[in-house]
Design an enzyme around this catalytic site. Sequence first.
Site, PDB file in Angstrom:
ATOM      1  CG  ASP A 179      33.892  -9.580  40.938  1.00 40.55           C
ATOM      2  OD1 ASP A 179      32.802  -9.279  40.434  1.00 40.55           O
ATOM      3  OD2 ASP A 179      34.938  -8.929  40.726  1.00 40.55           O
ATOM      4  CE1 TYR A 313      34.520  -6.612  35.443  1.00 38.72           C
ATOM      5  CE2 TYR A 313      35.454  -4.878  36.799  1.00 38.72           C
ATOM      6  CZ  TYR A 313      34.601  -5.949  36.645  1.00 38.72           C
ATOM      7  OH  TYR A 313      33.840  -6.365  37.695  1.00 38.72           O
ATOM      8  CG  HIS A 362      28.870 -10.103  43.209  1.00 36.60           C
ATOM      9  ND1 HIS A 362      28.953 -11.044  42.198  1.00 36.60           N
ATOM     10  CD2 HIS A 362      30.008  -9.361  43.114  1.00 36.60           C
ATOM     11  CE1 HIS A 362      30.067 -10.878  41.528  1.00 36.60           C
ATOM     12  NE2 HIS A 362      30.733  -9.872  42.052  1.00 36.60           N
TER      13      HIS A 362
END
Length: 384
Positions: A179, A313, A362
């Site tokens: 990630d 982000y 993930h």
Amino acid sequence: MSNEIRQFRIDIPQQQLDDLRNRLDNARWPAPLPGDGWDTGVPTTWLRELVDYWRTGYDWRAAEAQLNTFPQFSTEINGQHIHFLHVRSAEPDAVPLLLTHGWPGSVVEFLDLIGPLTDPRAHGGDAADAFHVVIPSLPGFGFSGPVTESGWSTGRIAATWVELMTRLGYEKFGVQGGDIGAAVSPEVGRVAPERVIGVHVNGGAGSFPQLPLPEEEMATLTELERDRIRRIEAFMNEEFGYIAIQSTRPQTLAYGLVDSPVGQLAWIMDKFREWTHPRNVDPDKIIDRDRLLTNAMLYWLNGTAGSAAYVGYAQPVEWGAVQQNSGVPTGVLVFAHDVAIRRFDEQENTIVRWNDVDRGGHFAALEEPELLTTDIREFFRALR
């Protein structure tokens, strides 16, 4: 700026736990939407059951004690408080390995890897594969939060990690992550290519080009790769909303998540359900619910919903931008949920190992710790 490294021990005041219990007892619940299924978000029925376990069955003090069995430290780098686990192997030829988590994860992701990596002989492995492990909390996450400055790009985080390894006395070391960790780890190689012996990631090590791809390029892909492109496009259409919110209005989002433990848990569990494998199985059937709650607790207890979103982000790299290739040998482990495509990753990484597997999601360290450990060992074996 002090270079001091201080011992760190988790000791949450009972008042915080009492406050959490009170908020859970008095949570205001929304009415279920028609069908109460995952297609509209976290189902009320499912979340109520998990919250009830959080209230009556989950034991934070046991989780806290487990975390405190691992040596933890803190230091200040680039003006930011950094918390990290540092577990040295007893093996004399152990290689330093820096592990970086992602969002909505934490250092909790790696707890099942620490023993096998640092003491392989005790876990059915070869002593020659031993590592000293360093597991920092990303800036703005958990006990490294919140952040007080802007500009925490993956490059700045990578430079911070290099400084951390310098302070620990490690000249040469490997890096691994998934990630956000899969974005930071190659950057560490770009910051210090002469010091990083290898970069290992799960999920993918590069960026994707602009989509949709031209038909003539799609035709050159394998069926597996075309399926991954289709799933990226579905993600952009169906799941991109959380990134849009976190990268543009993290502070607004934080008011609700920092004030409501149920809201914080729901925000995190939405992604654990979407990104674990298989997707149609509830996340607590794939990952132990105590581990899921301990991970969520690091967000709740530190009030880091906003800063984790802000760091995670609000990155300056444009979609499709190709980064400089560091030349550091890179290994990629692609689980069934993942969407990495080798030809795109090779544009900015020196790929020497690529492993596609037909299971796992993930959250590799939580879902498939043995497979991930094996791949890490095999990748670094030739680089020691």
